[in-house]
Design an enzyme around this catalytic site. Structure first.
Site, PDB file in Angstrom:
ATOM      1  CE  LYS A  87     -40.739 100.450  -7.262  1.00  0.00           C
ATOM      2  NZ  LYS A  87     -40.633  99.416  -8.316  1.00  0.00           N
ATOM      3  CB  CYS A 105     -23.695  98.935  -9.915  1.00  0.00           C
ATOM      4  SG  CYS A 105     -23.404  97.963  -8.434  1.00  0.00           S
ATOM      5  CD  GLU A 145     -24.802 101.515 -15.223  1.00  0.00           C
ATOM      6  OE1 GLU A 145     -25.840 102.208 -15.187  1.00  0.00           O
ATOM      7  OE2 GLU A 145     -24.357 100.915 -14.232  1.00  0.00           O
TER       8      GLU A 145
HETATM    9  P1  NAD Z   1     -33.956 101.783 -12.299  1.00  0.00           P
HETATM   10  O1  NAD Z   1     -33.395 103.113 -11.929  1.00  0.00           O
HETATM   11  O2  NAD Z   1     -34.715 101.668 -13.557  1.00  0.00           O
HETATM   12  O3  NAD Z   1     -34.947 101.269 -11.143  1.00  0.00           O
HETATM   13  C1  NAD Z   1     -34.522 101.143  -9.797  1.00  0.00           C
HETATM   14  C2  NAD Z   1     -35.742 101.204  -8.893  1.00  0.00           C
HETATM   15  O4  NAD Z   1     -36.258 102.534  -8.885  1.00  0.00           O
HETATM   16  C3  NAD Z   1     -36.902 100.302  -9.346  1.00  0.00           C
HETATM   17  O5  NAD Z   1     -37.516  99.708  -8.223  1.00  0.00           O
HETATM   18  C4  NAD Z   1     -37.838 101.303 -10.004  1.00  0.00           C
HETATM   19  O6  NAD Z   1     -39.175 100.871 -10.010  1.00  0.00           O
HETATM   20  C5  NAD Z   1     -37.660 102.510  -9.102  1.00  0.00           C
HETATM   21  N1  NAD Z   1     -38.078 103.788  -9.682  1.00  0.00           N
HETATM   22  C6  NAD Z   1     -38.097 104.150 -10.986  1.00  0.00           C
HETATM   23  N2  NAD Z   1     -38.559 105.433 -11.101  1.00  0.00           N
HETATM   24  C7  NAD Z   1     -38.799 105.871  -9.842  1.00  0.00           C
HETATM   25  C8  NAD Z   1     -39.267 107.114  -9.300  1.00  0.00           C
HETATM   26  N3  NAD Z   1     -39.588 108.155 -10.071  1.00  0.00           N
HETATM   27  N4  NAD Z   1     -39.398 107.205  -7.954  1.00  0.00           N
HETATM   28  C9  NAD Z   1     -39.058 106.183  -7.151  1.00  0.00           C
HETATM   29  N5  NAD Z   1     -38.641 104.990  -7.608  1.00  0.00           N
HETATM   30  C10 NAD Z   1     -38.497 104.838  -8.939  1.00  0.00           C
HETATM   31  O7  NAD Z   1     -32.718 100.759 -12.244  1.00  0.00           O
HETATM   32  P2  NAD Z   1     -32.692  99.202 -12.657  1.00  0.00           P
HETATM   33  O8  NAD Z   1     -32.752  99.072 -14.138  1.00  0.00           O
HETATM   34  O9  NAD Z   1     -33.647  98.437 -11.831  1.00  0.00           O
HETATM   35  O10 NAD Z   1     -31.211  98.817 -12.146  1.00  0.00           O
HETATM   36  C11 NAD Z   1     -30.068  99.058 -12.895  1.00  0.00           C
HETATM   37  C12 NAD Z   1     -29.299 100.258 -12.359  1.00  0.00           C
HETATM   38  O11 NAD Z   1     -29.023 100.085 -10.974  1.00  0.00           O
HETATM   39  C13 NAD Z   1     -27.958 100.409 -13.042  1.00  0.00           C
HETATM   40  O12 NAD Z   1     -27.722 101.755 -13.340  1.00  0.00           O
HETATM   41  C14 NAD Z   1     -26.984  99.904 -11.985  1.00  0.00           C
HETATM   42  O13 NAD Z   1     -25.689 100.428 -12.120  1.00  0.00           O
HETATM   43  C15 NAD Z   1     -27.651 100.348 -10.729  1.00  0.00           C
HETATM   44  N6  NAD Z   1     -27.173  99.548  -9.592  1.00  0.00           N
HETATM   45  C16 NAD Z   1     -26.370 100.148  -8.661  1.00  0.00           C
HETATM   46  C17 NAD Z   1     -25.837  99.396  -7.611  1.00  0.00           C
HETATM   47  C18 NAD Z   1     -24.931 100.025  -6.574  1.00  0.00           C
HETATM   48  O14 NAD Z   1     -24.642  99.382  -5.565  1.00  0.00           O
HETATM   49  N7  NAD Z   1     -24.467 101.249  -6.778  1.00  0.00           N
HETATM   50  C19 NAD Z   1     -26.152  98.035  -7.509  1.00  0.00           C
HETATM   51  C20 NAD Z   1     -26.972  97.461  -8.490  1.00  0.00           C
HETATM   52  C21 NAD Z   1     -27.484  98.228  -9.515  1.00  0.00           C
END
Ligand code: NAD
Length: 509
Positions: free
Chosen positions: A187, A296, A398
Site C-alpha cells: 500500500k 525521518c 516533528e
Molecule cells: P503517514 O503516516 O501519513 O502515511 C504512511 C502510510 O500509511 C501511507 O501509505 C498511508 O496511506 C498509510 N496509512 C494511513 N492511515 C492508515 C491506516 N489507518 N491503516 C493503514 N495504513 C494507513 O506518513 P507520511 O506522511 O506518508 O510519511 C511521513 C512520516 O513517515 C513521517 O512521520 C516520517 O518521519 C515517517 N518516516 C519514517 C521513516 C523511518 O525509517 N523511520 C522513513 C521515512 C518516513
C-alpha cells in the site's frame, strides 16, 4: 517518460496507472482516481486508481494463492537470488527515468533523487546474495538428541509506505521480504504511488512470478485497515507517522502477527568545538535540509558547544541563505518545495509557534517567492531558529519541513541530556575529532541509527530502526531477513529405542 504496459490516457506526458495485481495492471473496482501533481508547479503528472476494500482483499487472495503455489516460496534460495539480481540489473537501466519521475512527484531536487536511486539496485544484489545464507543452527541438547533450527517464509506480508522516498522505502522492505520467500501486497503512499507501480511491472519483466508482488493504491484510512485485517496477512511493515504507527501496530497486536514500525523522528545533531567549523556547518546543512527537511532522520535539533555556538549559527545562516531554491528538475537547484499545500501550511504554523514561544528566528521563516512556473509551488525558505529551549513546540514535535532548531550546551553531560530529552529515538549524529568522546557519547544516546562525523548515510547491510515513539523492528541486514522469516526448532531423538514411560520402569530422566 515512457509509460509501461498500463492504462494511459490524455496527454502522452501524463502517467495514469491502475492497480498492479497478479503480474499485470488491473482496473480498480471503483472509477475514482487520485491526481498526482508536481508540488513545484502544480502541473498534473498523472493519476493512480483509488482501490477499494474489495480490491485489497482480492490482492491478498492472489498473493496467498501465489504463496501456496510454491512458485516463489519453494524456489531454492539460490534461484530466488538470481531473480533478485535480475531485478537489480533491470532497475539500473531505468534509474534516470525513475529519478526524474520521483523528482516531479516529490519536489526533491534531481541531484538528490539521482544520488539516492543510484544505490537501490544494491538492495537486490545484497539480499539476493545473502538469501542462500539463511541457515539454521545446530544447538546443544542434553541427551542423545540432534537439535536444529530452520527458517521458512512467513507467507503474505503487507508493506505500507510513506511518500518521502517512494522507491527507497518500498524497496528496502521488498528485497528482504522476497529474499526470504514471501509474497507481498503493498500500500504505497497515496501521494507518490507511480514509481512503485512502474517498478512492480519492471520486476515481473525481470522474472518475478505473477502474484508475488501486488500493489493496491488508494487512501490509507480506507484500504489500510482492510490490509491489516486480511486473514492471510502474516506480517505488517509500516513506514509512516507515529499516529499511523499506533493504529497499524494496534491492528497487528490484535491479530498477534509480527510488525515492523519505522516511524517519526527528531534527530539531534551534537557538535563539539573540536570539529572544524566549515565541516560542522556543511554537515549541519546536509543533515537538516536534504529533502527540504522531509526525512525521518533529518537533523532538526542542533546541540552545539557554547564555545563555537555564535560562530556556528552565523556561518550556517550564511550557508543556507545562499541555497538555490528553484525547479527541482534543474541540476543547479539545491532545495525544492515541500510535498503539499497541507505540509506547507503545517510548516508555516510551526514557524509561527516558534516565533510566538520566543525562539530567535535567524533566517527564513517565510514562503519563497519564485518566478513562473513555480509561483504555485509549495516553497518555504530554509529556516533556522536559534536559542530554542527543550519545551518549545518546534523542538518537541516533528515538523517535516525545512526548519531547524539550534541550542547551546556547556559540557558533554548537558549535550546528552538535551539530546535524550525526547520521545523519539531514531537518528542522531555526533561531530567531534575526539575518538574516545565520540564513542562514549554515542553509547549513551537514545537513537537507533547514529552517525559519527556524518549523517543520513544508508546501506543494505546497515541496520535501520528506531526506539521509543520512532517504532520498533529493523530494516536492512540479516535482521531484516530474519524478521521476514520464521525460525522453527526441531528436536530429533537419536537413541534407537523409545522408553516406555508407563512401562513401570523408573529409568527415564
Ligand atoms: P503517514 O503516516 O501519513 O502515511 C504512511 C502510510 O500509511 C501511507 O501509505 C498511508 O496511506 C498509510 N496509512 C494511513 N492511515 C492508515 C491506516 N489507518 N491503516 C493503514 N495504513 C494507513 O506518513 P507520511 O506522511 O506518508 O510519511 C511521513 C512520516 O513517515 C513521517 O512521520 C516520517 O518521519 C515517517 N518516516 C519514517 C521513516 C523511518 O525509517 N523511520 C522513513 C521515512 C518516513
Amino acid at each position: 517518460m515512457t509509460a509501461t504496459p498500463s492504462r494511459t490516457a490524455g496527454n502522452a506526458e501524463e502517467i495514469h496507472l491502475d492497480l498492479y495485481i497478479g503480474g499485470a495492471f488491473r482496473e480498480a473496482s471503483s472509477s475514482n482516481r487520485t491526481e498526482i501533481r508536481n508540488p513545484a508547479t502544480g502541473a498534473l503528472i498523472g493519476s493512480a486508481a483509488k482501490g477499494t476494500r474489495e480490491d485489497m482483499l482480492a490482492a491478498v487472495d492472489i498473493a496467498a494463492k501465489a504463496f501456496d503455489s510454491g512458485a516463489w516460496s519453494n524456489l531454492d534460495a539460490l534461484d530466488r537470488g538470481h531473480i533478485l539480481h535480475a531485478i537489480g540489473d533491470a532497475l539500473k537501466t531505468r534509474l534516470p527515468e525513475f529519478a526524474e519521475l520521483e523528482t516531479r512527484v516529490t519536489g526533491r531536487p534531481i541531484r538528490e533523487m539521482t544520488a539516492q536511486l543510484s544505490r537501490l539496485p544494491e538492495w537486490f544484489y545484497y539480499f539476493g546474495g545473502i538469501a542462500r545464507g539463511l541457515e539454521g543452527h545446530v544447538k546443544p541438547f542434553k541427551g542423545e538428541y540432534l537439535n536444529y533450527t530452520q527458517f521458512s517464509p512467513l507467507g503474505v506480508v503487507g508493506l505500507i509506505t510513506s511518500w518521502n522516498h517512494p522507491l527507497l522505502i518500498f524497496l528496502k522492505k521488498l528485497a528482504p521480504a522476497l529474499a526470504a520467500g514471501n509474497t507481498v501486497v503493498v500500500k504505497p503512499s497515496e501521494i507518490a504511488p507511480l514509481t512503485p507501480l512502474l517498478f512492480a511491472d519492471l520486476a515481473t519483466h525481470a522474472g518475478l512470478p505473477p502474484g508475488v508482488l501486488n500493489i493496491v493504491t488508494g487512501e490509507g484510512s480506507q484500504i489500510g485497515p482492510a490490509m491489516c485485517a486480511a486473514p492471510r496477512m502474516a506480517k505488517l511493515d509500516l513506514t509512516g507517522g507515529t499516529d499511523t504507527g499506533r493504529r497499524v501496530a494496534g491492528m497487528a497486536a490484535e491479530r498477534l502477527i509480527p510488525a515492523t514500525m519505522e516511524l517519526g523522528g527528531k534527530a539531534p545533531v551534537l557538535v563539539f568545538d573540536d570539529t572544524p567549523l566549515d565541516e560542522a556547518v556543511n554537515g549541519a546543512a546536509f543533515a537538516g535540509f536534504i529533502a527540504s527537511g522531509q526525512t525521518c532522520v533529518a537533523g532538526t535539533r542542533f546541540i552545539v558547544q557554547q564555545t563555537i555556538y555564535d560562530a556556528f549559527v552565523e556561518k550556517l545562516v550564511a550557508k543556507v541563505a545562499a541555497f538555490r531554491l528553484g525547479d527541482p528538475i534543474e541540476r543547479t537547484t539545491d532545495m525544492g518545495p515541500v510535498i503539499s499545500r497541507k505540509q506547507m501550511e503545517t510548516t508555516l504554523e510551526y514557524i509561527e509557534s516558534g516565533k510566538s514561544e520566543g525562539a530567535r528566528l535567524v533566517t527564513g521563516g517565510e514562503l519563497a517567492n519564485l518566478p513562473a512556473p513555480l509561483t504555485d509551488g509549495y516553497f518555504i525558505q530554509p529556516t533556522i531558529f536559534a536559542d530554542v529551549t527543550p519545551n518549545h513546540r518546534i523542538v518537541r514535535e516533528e515538523i517535516f519541513g525545512p526548519v531547524i532548531c539550534v541550542m547551546p550546551f556547556t559540557d558533554e553531560q548537558h549535550a546528552l541530556q538535551l539530546a535524550n530529552d525526547h520521545e523519539f529515538g531514531l537518528g542522531a549524529s555526533v561531530w567531534t575529532r575526539d575518538v574516545t568522546r565520540a564513542h562514549r557519547v554515542v553509547k549513551k544516546l537514545n537513537a537507533g541509527i547514529v552517525w559519527i562525523n556524518d549523517h543520513h548515510k544508508n546501506d543494505p547491510a546497515s541496520i535501520w530502526g528506531g526506539f521509543g515513539s520512532s517504532g520498533y523492528g529493523k530494516e536492512n541486514g540479516w535482521n531484516a531477513l530474519h524478521e521476514y522469516s520464521k525460525e522453527q526448532n526441531v528436536v530429533v531423538r537419536l537413541a534407537p529405542d523409545f522408553p516406555d514411560w508407563y512401562g513401570g520402569s523408573d529409568r527415564y530422566s
